[in-house]
Design a protein around this motif. Structure first.
Motif, PDB file in Angstrom:
ATOM      1  N   GLU A 106       0.842  -1.200   0.000  1.00 43.26           N
ATOM      2  CA  GLU A 106       0.000   0.000   0.000  1.00 43.26           C
ATOM      3  C   GLU A 106       0.876   1.249   0.000  1.00 43.26           C
ATOM      4  O   GLU A 106       0.618   2.212  -0.724  1.00 43.26           O
ATOM      5  N   VAL A 108       3.931   1.594  -1.187  1.00 40.93           N
ATOM      6  CA  VAL A 108       4.523   1.796  -2.516  1.00 40.93           C
ATOM      7  C   VAL A 108       3.493   2.423  -3.450  1.00 40.93           C
ATOM      8  O   VAL A 108       3.795   3.344  -4.223  1.00 40.93           O
ATOM      9  N   ASN A 109       2.260   1.930  -3.378  1.00 41.98           N
ATOM     10  CA  ASN A 109       1.230   2.482  -4.263  1.00 41.98           C
ATOM     11  C   ASN A 109       0.927   3.935  -3.956  1.00 41.98           C
ATOM     12  O   ASN A 109       0.744   4.742  -4.869  1.00 41.98           O
ATOM     13  N   MET A 110       0.873   4.271  -2.679  1.00 39.80           N
ATOM     14  CA  MET A 110       0.618   5.664  -2.316  1.00 39.80           C
ATOM     15  C   MET A 110       1.749   6.560  -2.833  1.00 39.80           C
ATOM     16  O   MET A 110       1.517   7.660  -3.314  1.00 39.80           O
ATOM     17  N   GLN A 112       3.830   5.838  -5.452  1.00 36.29           N
ATOM     18  CA  GLN A 112       3.796   5.872  -6.925  1.00 36.29           C
ATOM     19  C   GLN A 112       2.700   6.775  -7.467  1.00 36.29           C
ATOM     20  O   GLN A 112       2.837   7.383  -8.518  1.00 36.29           O
ATOM     21  N   LEU A 113       1.566   6.802  -6.762  1.00 39.81           N
ATOM     22  CA  LEU A 113       0.434   7.604  -7.245  1.00 39.81           C
ATOM     23  C   LEU A 113       0.546   9.060  -6.801  1.00 39.81           C
ATOM     24  O   LEU A 113      -0.338   9.860  -7.069  1.00 39.81           O
ATOM     25  N   GLY A 114       1.624   9.365  -6.095  1.00 40.62           N
ATOM     26  CA  GLY A 114       1.852  10.752  -5.697  1.00 40.62           C
ATOM     27  C   GLY A 114       1.018  11.189  -4.512  1.00 40.62           C
ATOM     28  O   GLY A 114       0.916  12.384  -4.224  1.00 40.62           O
ATOM     29  N   PRO A 301      -6.141   8.453  -3.882  1.00 37.88           N
ATOM     30  CA  PRO A 301      -5.072   8.704  -4.854  1.00 37.88           C
ATOM     31  C   PRO A 301      -5.547   8.726  -6.312  1.00 37.88           C
ATOM     32  O   PRO A 301      -4.846   9.252  -7.163  1.00 37.88           O
ATOM     33  N   VAL A 302      -6.713   8.149  -6.591  1.00 36.92           N
ATOM     34  CA  VAL A 302      -7.203   8.166  -7.982  1.00 36.92           C
ATOM     35  C   VAL A 302      -8.415   9.093  -8.127  1.00 36.92           C
ATOM     36  O   VAL A 302      -9.254   8.902  -8.998  1.00 36.92           O
ATOM     37  N   GLN A 304      -8.581  11.961  -9.315  1.00 35.55           N
ATOM     38  CA  GLN A 304      -8.640  12.630 -10.616  1.00 35.55           C
ATOM     39  C   GLN A 304      -9.114  11.689 -11.714  1.00 35.55           C
ATOM     40  O   GLN A 304      -9.326  12.095 -12.845  1.00 35.55           O
TER      41      GLN A 304
ATOM     42  N   ASN B  25      -1.005  12.770 -11.862  1.00 34.15           N
ATOM     43  CA  ASN B  25       0.036  11.744 -11.935  1.00 34.15           C
ATOM     44  C   ASN B  25      -0.242  10.903 -13.190  1.00 34.15           C
ATOM     45  O   ASN B  25      -1.372  10.515 -13.426  1.00 34.15           O
ATOM     46  N   VAL B  28      -2.553   8.036 -13.119  1.00 32.09           N
ATOM     47  CA  VAL B  28      -3.966   8.255 -12.780  1.00 32.09           C
ATOM     48  C   VAL B  28      -4.749   8.822 -13.975  1.00 32.09           C
ATOM     49  O   VAL B  28      -5.957   8.869 -13.960  1.00 32.09           O
TER      50      VAL B  28
END
Lengths: 317, 163
Positions: A106, A108-110, A112-114, A301-302, A304, B25, B28
């Protein structure tokens, strides 16, 4: 005239200074409790986390001087408390190893997704940024080269029993309790169309993501941000069942999760209704309606991409 | 005017770095998974069918989903009889895999490796078709009164539990 004006400005400045000093006395406590069970991971992995995450996600918080000044101090205190409640590397060592790894996936994903470290935090603490090199250290630790040979065949008894029970009950209608946020179970999900599928090797599950007609039409027309009201997704998860020869089949059913789009009705949860039912008895997930916050948090994180992780398969017509 | 814009630009950059201007990003960015689309002259679009089950071939690095028409799905989910009845139409898409850019720890479909069709006619004749390549082209077609090995394998996959 000019001197009267100057005196007034001076007074205001002195008053503002006093207020500022007075505010410094309002200090919520932020202590560093003992490190009871630090994350079990190689030193190089911990070094990366220490540099970029420990300031908030551990019991070893070290605040630079500018974070000690109110109002920055208030923001940092709140952030650290929230961060520790979600993930605390000083205490996570007491959890089973797979759960510790899940937390790292989790993380790493946070990154990577900024989403992490918080962009607002990074602007004042640029040294906490995770470099590409450091990100690779974390990824390589979680993703070691695949072992040679197929995974051993898993015991099929649980999945077999579940399948038999499901087939035997296929002529009956199951009574399913609504989710704590009021969302009713949608039994027709199993007849929806495929949006995508995932091989979640991080937690040994596999998933089919299904969509209702509104979702499928939106994909066909490529109108997927925002998704139209009436869109519904179901994500069905099963345990991966290795056959001993390199193939993993769908094993025991774990859960089905829904995202239902209604920008007005679900305005308070980002325009989506969230629900999850677990096990073949379809037990609704969550103690109360507040569980949706957990869903929104993970999908933040997604945002957008209208809070949707899945990248739908093209060619849906 | 131009000069003023030039003077403003560094200020804007500074403001953006302090306030954090909306910057998506790349992971995304909204997009369809077009790389996994089924291109080619296929007799039917498999993903219009209903899901029976799926599997992952770890050695080959592929993931497959088995779809069926109403007759096939009704049989697979109820086990009302032994063997798929006449009128069943099944299809399997096997995709290569790629890392899910939005979830490290997950793989999602990439380019399709093959699409297969199994149909059982009213007289219990089995037809098997296989498509491969990019665009997908027919590479095999067989028919017979008994299923071939591959058909037997596909028809023996039990339905994924979906309560």
């Amino acid at each position: 005239m000019a001197s009267a004006y100057g005196a007034r400005v001076l007074w205001i400045a002195v008053l503002a200074g006093l207020v500022f000093l007075g505010l410094q006395l309002i200090r919520p406590t932020l202590t560093n409790p003992p490190v009871t069970a630090e994350l079990q991971a190689p030193p190089e992995v911990r070094a990366v986390l220490r540099q970029s995450c420990y300031s908030c996600h551990s019991n070893e918080t070290k605040l630079p001087w500018f974070d000690q000044v109110v109002p920055a101090y208030w923001i940092v205190t709140k952030d650290v408390k929230e961060a520790r409640a979600h993930l605390n590397f000083s205490e996570i060592g007491k959890l089973p190893a797979p759960q510790q790894k899940a937390a790292l996936y989790e993380a790493v994903n946070m990154i990577q997704l900024g989403a992490m470290p918080l962009p607002s935090y990074l602007r004042v603490h640029p040294g906490a940024a995770v470099s590409a090199e450091n990100l690779k250290v974390l990824r390589d630790y979680l993703n070691p080269p695949a072992p040679a040979g197929a995974a051993a065949a898993a015991d099929t008894s649980a999945a077999d029993a579940q399948y038999k029970g499901w087939i035997a009950a296929s002529n009956q209608t199951l009574t399913v309790k609504a989710s704590p946020n009021g969302i009713e179970f949608l039994p027709d999900y199993k007849n929806w169309k495929t949006i995508s599928s995932t091989d979640r090797y991080d937690n040994h599950t596999m998933r089919e993501i299904l969509g209702n007609d509104v979702a499928v039409k939106a994909i066909a027309e490529n109108h997927i941000n925002p998704w139209p009201d009436g869109t519904a997704f179901a994500k069905v998860a099963w345990a991966q069942q290795p056959d001993g020869k390199g193939v993993s089949q769908t094993g025991a059913f774990i859960q089905v999760e829904f995202m239902i789009r209604d920008s007005k009705k679900y305005a308070s949860t980002k325009g989506w209704g969230w629900a999850r039912w677990r096990g073949t008895d379809l037990k609704p997930y969550g103690k109360d309606a507040d569980f949706s916050k957990e869903c929104v948090g993970c999908h933040e994180p997604v945002r957008q991409n209208d809070y949707v992780y899945t990248m739908p398969l093209g060619g849906q017509q | 005017m131009r000069v003023r814009m030039k003077l403003l630009a560094p200020g804007m950059v500074f403001l953006c770095s302090v306030l954090g201007c909306a910057k998506t990003n790349p992971r995304v960015v909204t997009t369809l998974n077009t790389g996994a689309m089924l291109n080619g002259a296929l007799p039917a679009n498999p993903i219009q069918g209903r899901v029976i089950t799926s599997w992952i071939d770890k050695n080959a690095g592929t993931m497959s989903t088995l779809y069926g028409n109403d007759v096939a799905v009704q049989y697979a989910r109820t086990g009302a009889q032994v063997g798929y009845p006449a009128g069943s139409a099944l299809s399997v898409v096997t995709w290569t895999q790629k890392e899910d850019p939005r979830w490290f720890g997950g793989n999602i479909p990439a380019a399709a490796k093959s699409v297969e069709y199994v149909t059982i006619a009213a007289d219990k004749h089995y037809t098997y078709q296989r498509y491969e390549g990019s665009p997908l082209k027919q590479v095999d077609q067989e028919a017979g009164v008994t299923p071939n090995d591959r058909e037997s394998y596909l028809l023996s996959q039990r339905a994924a539990v979906m309560p």
